[in-house]
Motif scaffolding. Structure first.
Motif, PDB file in Angstrom:
ATOM      1  N   ALA A   1       0.719  -1.320  -0.503  1.00 17.03           N
ATOM      2  CA  ALA A   1       0.259   0.372  -0.562  1.00 17.03           C
ATOM      3  C   ALA A   1       0.542   1.200   0.270  1.00 17.03           C
ATOM      4  O   ALA A   1       0.719   2.118  -0.832  1.00 17.03           O
ATOM      5  N   GLY A   2       1.782   1.675   1.079  1.00 19.16           N
ATOM      6  CA  GLY A   2       2.742   2.635   1.037  1.00 19.16           C
ATOM      7  C   GLY A   2       3.806   2.552   0.110  1.00 19.16           C
ATOM      8  O   GLY A   2       4.629   3.428  -0.091  1.00 19.16           O
ATOM      9  N   MET A   3       3.840   1.193  -0.942  1.00 23.87           N
ATOM     10  CA  MET A   3       5.319   1.190  -2.028  1.00 23.87           C
ATOM     11  C   MET A   3       5.090   1.389  -3.211  1.00 23.87           C
ATOM     12  O   MET A   3       5.534   2.329  -4.433  1.00 23.87           O
ATOM     13  N   ALA A   4       3.586   0.761  -3.757  1.00 24.63           N
ATOM     14  CA  ALA A   4       3.568   0.394  -4.998  1.00 24.63           C
ATOM     15  C   ALA A   4       3.098   1.479  -5.823  1.00 24.63           C
ATOM     16  O   ALA A   4       2.110   1.854  -5.282  1.00 24.63           O
ATOM     17  N   ASP A   5       3.097   1.320  -7.073  1.00 25.51           N
ATOM     18  CA  ASP A   5       2.537   2.033  -8.070  1.00 25.51           C
ATOM     19  C   ASP A   5       1.608   1.630  -8.655  1.00 25.51           C
ATOM     20  O   ASP A   5       0.486   1.597  -8.649  1.00 25.51           O
ATOM     21  N   ARG A   6       1.447   0.018  -8.695  1.00 23.58           N
ATOM     22  CA  ARG A   6       1.046  -0.643  -9.708  1.00 23.58           C
ATOM     23  C   ARG A   6       1.449  -1.801  -9.142  1.00 23.58           C
ATOM     24  O   ARG A   6       2.589  -2.380  -8.338  1.00 23.58           O
ATOM     25  N   VAL A   7       0.140  -3.284  -9.422  1.00 27.17           N
ATOM     26  CA  VAL A   7       0.448  -3.904  -8.762  1.00 27.17           C
ATOM     27  C   VAL A   7       0.637  -5.542  -9.260  1.00 27.17           C
ATOM     28  O   VAL A   7      -0.904  -5.725  -9.942  1.00 27.17           O
ATOM     29  N   ALA A   8       1.240  -6.719  -9.297  1.00 31.83           N
ATOM     30  CA  ALA A   8       0.439  -7.578  -9.730  1.00 31.83           C
ATOM     31  C   ALA A   8       0.040  -8.919  -8.759  1.00 31.83           C
ATOM     32  O   ALA A   8       1.364  -9.350  -8.237  1.00 31.83           O
ATOM     33  N   VAL A   9      -0.772  -9.956  -9.112  1.00 33.73           N
ATOM     34  CA  VAL A   9      -0.972 -10.931  -7.796  1.00 33.73           C
ATOM     35  C   VAL A   9      -0.722 -11.362  -8.566  1.00 33.73           C
ATOM     36  O   VAL A   9      -1.321 -12.337  -9.911  1.00 33.73           O
ATOM     37  N   MET A  10      -0.331 -12.897  -8.091  1.00 32.17           N
ATOM     38  CA  MET A  10       0.027 -14.031  -8.204  1.00 32.17           C
ATOM     39  C   MET A  10      -0.559 -14.963  -8.207  1.00 32.17           C
ATOM     40  O   MET A  10       0.177 -15.188  -6.442  1.00 32.17           O
ATOM     41  N   TYR A  11      -0.754 -16.379  -8.905  1.00 29.46           N
ATOM     42  CA  TYR A  11      -1.090 -17.612  -8.160  1.00 29.46           C
ATOM     43  C   TYR A  11      -1.278 -18.507  -8.889  1.00 29.46           C
ATOM     44  O   TYR A  11      -1.063 -18.361 -10.360  1.00 29.46           O
ATOM     45  N   ALA A  12       0.306 -19.492  -8.458  1.00 30.02           N
ATOM     46  CA  ALA A  12      -0.061 -20.161  -9.480  1.00 30.02           C
ATOM     47  C   ALA A  12       1.060 -20.404 -10.620  1.00 30.02           C
ATOM     48  O   ALA A  12       0.681 -21.627 -12.090  1.00 30.02           O
ATOM     49  N   GLY A  13       2.025 -19.239 -10.518  1.00 34.03           N
ATOM     50  CA  GLY A  13       2.982 -19.492 -11.647  1.00 34.03           C
ATOM     51  C   GLY A  13       2.197 -18.394 -12.873  1.00 34.03           C
ATOM     52  O   GLY A  13       2.322 -18.108 -13.887  1.00 34.03           O
ATOM     53  N   LYS A  14       0.897 -17.593 -12.147  1.00 34.63           N
ATOM     54  CA  LYS A  14       0.418 -16.713 -13.321  1.00 34.63           C
ATOM     55  C   LYS A  14       0.226 -15.081 -11.989  1.00 34.63           C
ATOM     56  O   LYS A  14      -0.121 -15.127 -10.895  1.00 34.63           O
TER      57      LYS A  14
END
Length: 350
Positions: A220-233
């Motif tokens: 929350a305090g670090m990122a501009d954008r976020v990619a959420v990964m699950y099971a290699g995707k």
């Protein structure tokens, strides 16, 4: 004016050949990194975060088979041989590893370790490199640096060692800094100091950061954008506000519901049931379906595509298909959606 894209990853697959069979660790990963921004890659252990970033810096294991494209400012990183990586690794793209004690050479003085990348990548004397190492030690907040430049790693605390690792990563002034869970082994107070240090470094040097973590609170305090990964995707991808306040994938809901906030009610935290799948035999359909209380029949048969939520927000869940039934989302997620509508209203009034 839009920011320059300096790193682009397309259709990345990483498989490991093992005695038990082929482990499909990374499966069709796509993302880009813009100059001066922080992209956070979030997910449970085993989701593929570290494998992705090690591939970006040419540190994959010998049994890895890599396909896809990794483009860094026109250089095709996926085509580089090891001798060519020497010019990129540590110089253009540097990495802060999770455990500073295993990142530092216990037999070498810390000042010399910080000076090493400069001697490798620049034509300077040892004395000049050590002088710049001293300046770097000061810039990352190491107190009384002159007295400690000849210390060995075992003489320093965990927080100070992590600062030394950051100084090493910054030594050649890289364009991209990859931070692989850099605060995991540190207590909360030191974590906050390291995160603030990284934000200051980014502002000062205009570096781009890929920040790997399992802790959404840090994001929350670090990122501009976020990619959420699950099971290699990557299962959800968007700006930090979109992922926090308008999450669309049930896995993202689960991660957010397991994270305490200032208005979390007693007893309302929920863990995600079950465990991640075995990537020797990835499940048919949506890999998250066995753990997903909102799973549809199609989730067990067919893998969902990336649905577009907005120009900057995408999520791979059949719940976004126009034919999908409406589901009753957890109360905490409904609150986030409500806050998202308020945020949009505030922005339109600006």
């Amino acid at each position: 004016m839009s920011q320059e894209t300096i790193l682009q990853v397309k259709d990345l697959h990483v498989n490991f050949q093992t005695y038990a069979g082929e482990v499909q660790a990374i499966r069709n990963v796509n993302f880009e990194l813009k100059k001066g921004e922080t992209l956070a890659i979030v997910g449970e252990s085993g989701s593929g975060k570290s494998v992705t970033t090690r591939t970006l810096i040419g540190l994959s294991a010998a049994n890895a088979e890599i396909s896809g494209e990794i483009d860094y400012k026109g250089t095709k990183l996926h085509e580089l041989k090891e001798e060519e990586w020497v010019k990129i690794r540590g110089n253009e793209i540097a990495m802060i590893f999770q455990d500073p004690m295993t990142s530092l050479d216990p037999t070498m003085k810390i000042g010399k370790q910080i000076a090493e990348p400069m001697l490798l990548h620049e034509d300077i004397s040892k004395q000049e490199a050590l002088q710049r190492a001293l300046e770097l030690m000061k810039s990352v907040g190491i107190p009384n640096a002159e007295e400690h430049i000849n210390d060995y790693p075992h003489q320093w605390s965990g927080g100070m060692r992590q600062r030394a690792v950051i100084a090493i990563a910054l030594a050649a002034n890289p364009e991209i800094l990859i931070a692989d869970e850099p605060t995991t082994a540190l207590d909360v107070t030191i974590q906050a100091q390291i995160l603030n240090l990284m934000k200051d470094i980014q502002k000062e040097r205009k570096a781009s950061i890929i920040f790997i973590t399992h802790d959404l609170g840090v994001v929350a305090g670090m990122a501009d954008r976020v990619a959420v990964m699950y099971a290699g995707k990557i299962v959800e991808y968007g700006t930090v506000d979109e992922v926090f306040y308008n999450p669309q994938h049930p896995y993202t809901w689960g991660l957010l519901n397991s994270m305490p906030t200032t208005d979390t009610e007693a007893g309302s935290l929920r863990s995600i049931p079950g465990t991640p799948p075995d990537l020797l035999n990835p499940p048919k359909g949506d890999a998250f379906a066995p753990r997903n209380e909102f799973a549809l029949d199609i989730d067990r048969e067919e893998e969902p595509p990336m649905f577009k939520v907005s120009e900057s927000h995408y999520a791979a869940t059949w719940l976004l298909d126009e034919r999908a039934p409406r589901v009753k989302v957890p109360a905490a997620i409904a609150k986030r959606w409500q806050r998202w509508e308020e945020l949009k209203g505030e922005k339109s009034n600006d």
